[in-house]
Design an enzyme around this catalytic site. Structure first.
Site, PDB file in Angstrom:
ATOM      1  N   ASP A 121      -1.326   9.295 -10.766  1.00  0.00           N
ATOM      2  CA  ASP A 121      -1.407   7.974 -11.741  1.00  0.00           C
ATOM      3  C   ASP A 121      -0.090   7.857 -12.103  1.00  0.00           C
ATOM      4  O   ASP A 121       0.270   6.525 -12.086  1.00  0.00           O
ATOM      5  CB  ASP A 121      -2.229   8.791 -13.048  1.00  0.00           C
ATOM      6  CG  ASP A 121      -3.519   8.770 -12.779  1.00  0.00           C
ATOM      7  OD1 ASP A 121      -4.148   8.296 -11.591  1.00  0.00           O
ATOM      8  OD2 ASP A 121      -4.339   9.456 -13.390  1.00  0.00           O
ATOM      9  N   ASP A 166       0.839  -1.097  -0.093  1.00  0.00           N
ATOM     10  CA  ASP A 166       0.080   0.032  -0.086  1.00  0.00           C
ATOM     11  C   ASP A 166       0.907   1.354   0.010  1.00  0.00           C
ATOM     12  O   ASP A 166       1.741   1.259   0.893  1.00  0.00           O
ATOM     13  CB  ASP A 166      -0.923   0.179   1.215  1.00  0.00           C
ATOM     14  CG  ASP A 166      -1.984   1.061   1.103  1.00  0.00           C
ATOM     15  OD1 ASP A 166      -3.062   0.731   0.702  1.00  0.00           O
ATOM     16  OD2 ASP A 166      -1.613   2.322   1.569  1.00  0.00           O
ATOM     17  N   ASN A 175      -2.083  12.935  -3.939  1.00  0.00           N
ATOM     18  CA  ASN A 175      -3.245  13.378  -4.934  1.00  0.00           C
ATOM     19  C   ASN A 175      -3.583  14.938  -4.718  1.00  0.00           C
ATOM     20  O   ASN A 175      -3.813  15.693  -5.389  1.00  0.00           O
ATOM     21  CB  ASN A 175      -4.276  12.402  -4.871  1.00  0.00           C
ATOM     22  CG  ASN A 175      -4.188  11.325  -5.682  1.00  0.00           C
ATOM     23  OD1 ASN A 175      -3.494  11.237  -6.690  1.00  0.00           O
ATOM     24  ND2 ASN A 175      -4.866  10.187  -5.256  1.00  0.00           N
ATOM     25  N   GLU A 207      -4.741   2.571  -3.949  1.00  0.00           N
ATOM     26  CA  GLU A 207      -3.129   2.374  -4.136  1.00  0.00           C
ATOM     27  C   GLU A 207      -2.759   1.191  -3.519  1.00  0.00           C
ATOM     28  O   GLU A 207      -1.729   0.965  -3.172  1.00  0.00           O
ATOM     29  CB  GLU A 207      -2.502   3.437  -3.071  1.00  0.00           C
ATOM     30  CG  GLU A 207      -3.061   3.631  -1.559  1.00  0.00           C
ATOM     31  CD  GLU A 207      -4.283   4.223  -1.286  1.00  0.00           C
ATOM     32  OE1 GLU A 207      -4.413   4.533  -0.251  1.00  0.00           O
ATOM     33  OE2 GLU A 207      -5.148   4.437  -2.349  1.00  0.00           O
TER      34      GLU A 207
END
Length: 381
Positions: A277, A260, A268, A303
């Site tokens: 991305d 993770d 973000n 993620e």
């Protein structure tokens, strides 16, 4: 009545080629991303026009129109070669094709308008067509021998087509006396050769259609079982692939690694979703470069990434996880000097039936790693 029957029969052959070409055009219209079908369609339609005219001509008319008819044949052959090359991400060398065509047409002009030799024209035209067809061979066979049977059948079928083109002049020379050359297009041998040509064309068309359908099904399957951003397996694809992966014979040990990305929401919010991305894509490549062929790598969403791999023992699996963790830590991104790190949970999977529970155990270890400060690996005891 008997004299007219061959005339009607020879029109059936170009008619079949024309219909096949139109079928390829229809397929191209339906399957917009299959660009090679347009070239294959041209490779069937254009020669069908020349063949229909040629089959109804006398020897004198053949001489007068040999250059025009040959132009149609050469372009049609190159169109098919171009289609095969485009399908493999290449091209059929148009400049070389133009050179071959120019030499072929010049020789045909000489042996039709200056020194009329039908036999020479047959040899020259077939040699020119075969050379043009050969321009696609490199793109077909440049890759390692394909394991897929349909790909091998396609390559062999195209090779047989080239061999038949080269064999036609030998057949004419062996079975048609020189005194009967003027009646070649009215002979039974000519009808037999036309029938052989149309059968080969039908077979090749069926193979192309079958492979096109196969490619579409594979694409649909990929869209169903793969994540569109990273091209890794998605959750559905992971479990479907695991059924095959873990059913292989032998005394295998399997290990599950869950990863993770740390503080991904922060990435973000502060760097933007495009940068987020990019981080996901870099992480996916890092995972892929550290597994062996056949091991499974999936993005379960957001993620979170999951890896299912074979191994000798937990020590080896832990070393691999540490290598991935270290590589991620050392990766820099364009819009920030901050490091991207990941937290990991690693467990052994006892069986396919144990896989869902193993994912739960690995998730629990993953959250232990996050609670302990992130950027670390927790391993089952």
């Amino acid at each position: 009545m008997n004299q007219q029957e061959p005339q009607y029969f020879v029109l059936i052959v170009p008619g079949c080629l024309l219909l096949l070409g139109l079928a390829f055009l229809l397929g191209r219209w339906i399957l917009r991303d299959q660009r090679f079908l347009s070239w294959v369609a041209a490779g069937y339609i254009i020669p069908s026009l020349a063949l229909s005219a040629q089959s109804l001509m006398t020897n004198a008319q053949l001489a007068d129109w040999s250059v025009v008819i040959a132009t149609f044949y050469l372009f049609g052959s190159w169109a098919v070669a171009q289609g095969m090359a485009v399908r493999n991400g290449s091209h059929a060398h148009p400049c070389i094709a133009l050179l071959i065509a120019a030499i072929t047409l010049a020789l045909l002009f000489y042996f039709s308008h200056i020194d009329d030799r039908l036999w020479f024209r047959i040899v020259i035209l077939n040699a020119g067509i075969a050379l043009v067809q050969l321009l696609a061979v490199r793109s077909l066979f440049a890759r390692p021998t394909p394991e897929d049977l349909s790909e091998r059948v396609l390559n062999i079928s195209y090779s047989v087509s080239i061999a038949y083109t080269l064999a036609r002049p030998l057949v004419v020379y062996s079975f048609v006396p020189a005194v009967d050359m003027d009646n070649l297009t009215r002979s039974n041998l000519w009808l037999l050769m036309l029938a052989t040509s149309v059968l080969l064309c039908l077979w090749f068309a069926l193979v192309v259609f079958a492979i096109t359908v196969r490619d579409i099904l594979l694409k649909v399957s990929d869209e169903r079982y793969r994540d569109s951003l990273t091209l890794l397996l998605n959750r559905r694809g992971f479990f479907e692939s695991a059924k095959i992966f873990m059913s292989q014979p032998g005394d295998q040990r399997y290990f599950l690694l869950v990863c993770d990305i740390d503080h991904f929401k922060h990435i973000n919010d502060n760097w933007g979703h495009l940068e987020g991305d990019q981080v996901l894509q870099v992480v996916s490549r890092t995972l892929l470069t550290n597994v062996r062929g056949g091991d499974l790598v999936a993005r379960f969403g957001g993620e979170e990434f999951v890896m299912l791999m074979k191994g000798n023992n937990m020590t080896d699996a832990s070393s691999l996880a540490e290598r991935i963790r270290y590589q991620l830590e050392q990766t820099t991104f364009s819009h920030s000097a901050e490091k991207v790190t990941g937290s990991f949970g690693l467990v052994e999977v006892n069986s396919l039936q144990d896989l869902p529970a193993a994912i739960g155990r690995a998730d629990a270890l993953l959250y232990q790693a996050k609670n302990a400060g992130r950027n670390q690996i927790c391993v089952t005891a």
